[in-house]
Scaffold this motif. Structure first.
Motif, PDB file in Angstrom:
ATOM      1  N   UNK A 293       7.552   0.178  -9.558  1.00 44.06           N
ATOM      2  CA  UNK A 293       5.939   0.212  -9.738  1.00 44.06           C
ATOM      3  C   UNK A 293       5.429  -1.164  -9.927  1.00 44.06           C
ATOM      4  N   UNK A 294       6.136  -2.117 -10.479  1.00 42.23           N
ATOM      5  CA  UNK A 294       5.650  -3.565 -10.489  1.00 42.23           C
ATOM      6  C   UNK A 294       5.171  -4.220  -9.435  1.00 42.23           C
ATOM      7  N   UNK A 295       6.093  -4.041  -8.490  1.00 42.99           N
ATOM      8  CA  UNK A 295       6.011  -4.623  -7.066  1.00 42.99           C
ATOM      9  C   UNK A 295       5.052  -3.938  -6.093  1.00 42.99           C
ATOM     10  N   UNK A 296       4.965  -2.531  -6.470  1.00 40.05           N
ATOM     11  CA  UNK A 296       3.913  -1.691  -5.888  1.00 40.05           C
ATOM     12  C   UNK A 296       2.734  -2.118  -6.196  1.00 40.05           C
ATOM     13  N   UNK A 297       2.603  -2.284  -7.679  1.00 41.81           N
ATOM     14  CA  UNK A 297       1.057  -2.358  -7.859  1.00 41.81           C
ATOM     15  C   UNK A 297       0.606  -3.724  -7.683  1.00 41.81           C
ATOM     16  N   UNK A 298       1.424  -4.776  -7.352  1.00 37.60           N
ATOM     17  CA  UNK A 298       0.904  -6.115  -7.164  1.00 37.60           C
ATOM     18  C   UNK A 298       0.739  -6.279  -5.680  1.00 37.60           C
ATOM     19  N   UNK A 299       1.480  -5.625  -4.922  1.00 34.05           N
ATOM     20  CA  UNK A 299       1.403  -5.611  -3.601  1.00 34.05           C
ATOM     21  C   UNK A 299      -0.107  -4.888  -3.093  1.00 34.05           C
ATOM     22  N   UNK A 300      -0.111  -3.691  -3.527  1.00 35.56           N
ATOM     23  CA  UNK A 300      -1.178  -2.859  -3.390  1.00 35.56           C
ATOM     24  C   UNK A 300      -2.645  -3.465  -3.701  1.00 35.56           C
ATOM     25  N   UNK A 301      -2.528  -4.211  -4.742  1.00 37.22           N
ATOM     26  CA  UNK A 301      -3.515  -5.069  -5.475  1.00 37.22           C
ATOM     27  C   UNK A 301      -3.883  -6.246  -4.358  1.00 37.22           C
ATOM     28  N   UNK A 302      -3.035  -6.833  -3.755  1.00 40.16           N
ATOM     29  CA  UNK A 302      -3.153  -7.818  -2.786  1.00 40.16           C
ATOM     30  C   UNK A 302      -3.847  -7.279  -1.634  1.00 40.16           C
ATOM     31  N   UNK A 303      -3.344  -6.201  -0.942  1.00 44.21           N
ATOM     32  CA  UNK A 303      -3.792  -5.740  -0.046  1.00 44.21           C
ATOM     33  C   UNK A 303      -5.297  -5.179  -0.067  1.00 44.21           C
ATOM     34  N   UNK A 304      -5.685  -4.816  -1.209  1.00 46.06           N
ATOM     35  CA  UNK A 304      -7.125  -4.286  -1.649  1.00 46.06           C
ATOM     36  C   UNK A 304      -7.985  -5.543  -1.601  1.00 46.06           C
ATOM     37  N   UNK A 305      -7.427  -6.682  -2.367  1.00 48.20           N
ATOM     38  CA  UNK A 305      -8.362  -7.722  -2.451  1.00 48.20           C
ATOM     39  C   UNK A 305      -8.530  -8.242  -1.101  1.00 48.20           C
ATOM     40  N   UNK A 306      -7.571  -8.657  -0.158  1.00 52.88           N
ATOM     41  CA  UNK A 306      -7.404  -8.851   1.122  1.00 52.88           C
ATOM     42  C   UNK A 306      -8.616  -7.949   1.798  1.00 52.88           C
ATOM     43  N   UNK A 307      -8.844  -6.717   1.730  1.00 53.49           N
ATOM     44  CA  UNK A 307      -9.667  -5.684   2.356  1.00 53.49           C
ATOM     45  C   UNK A 307     -11.134  -6.305   2.111  1.00 53.49           C
ATOM     46  N   UNK A 308     -11.076  -6.450   0.563  1.00 57.04           N
ATOM     47  CA  UNK A 308     -12.834  -6.511   0.091  1.00 57.04           C
ATOM     48  C   UNK A 308     -12.832  -7.881   0.504  1.00 57.04           C
TER      49      UNK A 308
END
Length: 278
Positions: free
Chosen positions: A49-64
């Protein structure tokens, strides 16, 4: 038209779709909803869950961040534009978003047979068209000032197509468009005599217009070796700005009419193509 959904991958081709959507939004007062599909792999999503959250957050920030650059366009000034990022990978999900967000139209870019970047390639364009309950406008090249003065509407004069035809007229109405209802007569087993075509045409118009056909509606029939070629040839001949196609969602574009129009009309024709589900 109140809301226009534009799926984007930040490519040049999706910017073509956005520019057309902006023109339509200005004409109708609609808002624009931009959807970016992350398409993250299962390998990323099945980590702890921790890795999934961090990587999802990274991709979301990149998209924004990419949204900020992508939306720096003069033609968007004064328009209400909303951004949405989802981890969709299946193109059928666009219909779900369109319905949930009460979108009246999907405007998407396509390189034709090359597709839109990594996403809208060939069959994926057809998947969006086949599964969408709202009209889909496919844009293949930049159109700075999108106007629809003439539209070729593919018609087989079947009564089941009347609701799709009415939806098309509702869309075209504010544009004061000349609408050319075109039936393509095919050789061999699908060939019909002029009398047969006229009989079906009269029945269709009687139901669609109660016999009183408006002056901006023109009915034509042409002979050609394929529906696709016939429509495209006539569209070029009359100087149409758009080709409109009713489609059976359950069967896709490949079974439109009695012959085969093929999804590559939406993918390959240089003219914009809009589809209406029957």
């Amino acid at each position: 038209m109140n809301r226009i959904l534009v799926p984007i991958d930040f490519s040049e081709c999706s910017s073509y779709a956005l520019e057309v959507a902006a023109t339509l939004a200005k004409d109708s007062g609609a808002s624009i909803l931009l959807l970016h599909m992350l398409g993250l792999s299962e390998a990323i999503l099945t980590k702890n869950e921790a890795q999934e959250f961090m990587e999802a957050k990274y991709y979301m920030m990149l998209a924004k961040k990419r949204f900020t650059e992508f939306l720096d366009k003069d033609y968007l000034k004064g328009l209400k534009v909303t951004e949405m990022v989802q981890n969709y990978k299946i193109f059928e999900e666009l219909n779900k978003v369109a319905l949930e967000q009460s979108a009246d139209l999907i405007v998407m870019g396509s390189h034709g047979t090359g597709g839109l970047g990594k996403f809208f390639i060939g069959s994926n364009t057809e998947k969006v068209v086949r599964t969408s309950n709202v009209p889909v406008l496919v844009i293949k090249e930049r159109i700075p000032d999108f106007k629809v003065n003439k539209v070729v509407f593919a018609c087989d004069f079947k009564i089941e197509g009347v609701p799709a035809y009415h939806r098309a007229l509702q869309m075209f109405g504010p544009w004061n468009t000349q609408v050319y209802l075109v039936y393509i007569n095919l050789p061999h087993v699908h060939f019909k005599s002029t009398a047969e075509i006229d009989q079906e045409k009269d029945s269709f118009l009687r139901v669609a217009h109660h016999g009183d056909v408006p002056n901006h509606i023109h009915v034509k029939h042409r002979n050609d070796y394929s529906t696709e070629e016939g429509l495209y040839n006539y569209a070029e001949e009359c100087g149409a700005d758009l080709i409109a196609i009713p489609t059976h969602g359950r069967r896709g574009l490949s079974h439109f009419f009695q012959g085969s129009i093929g999804e590559d009309l939406a993918n390959r024709a240089s003219l914009p193509v809009v589809t209406f589900k029957i």
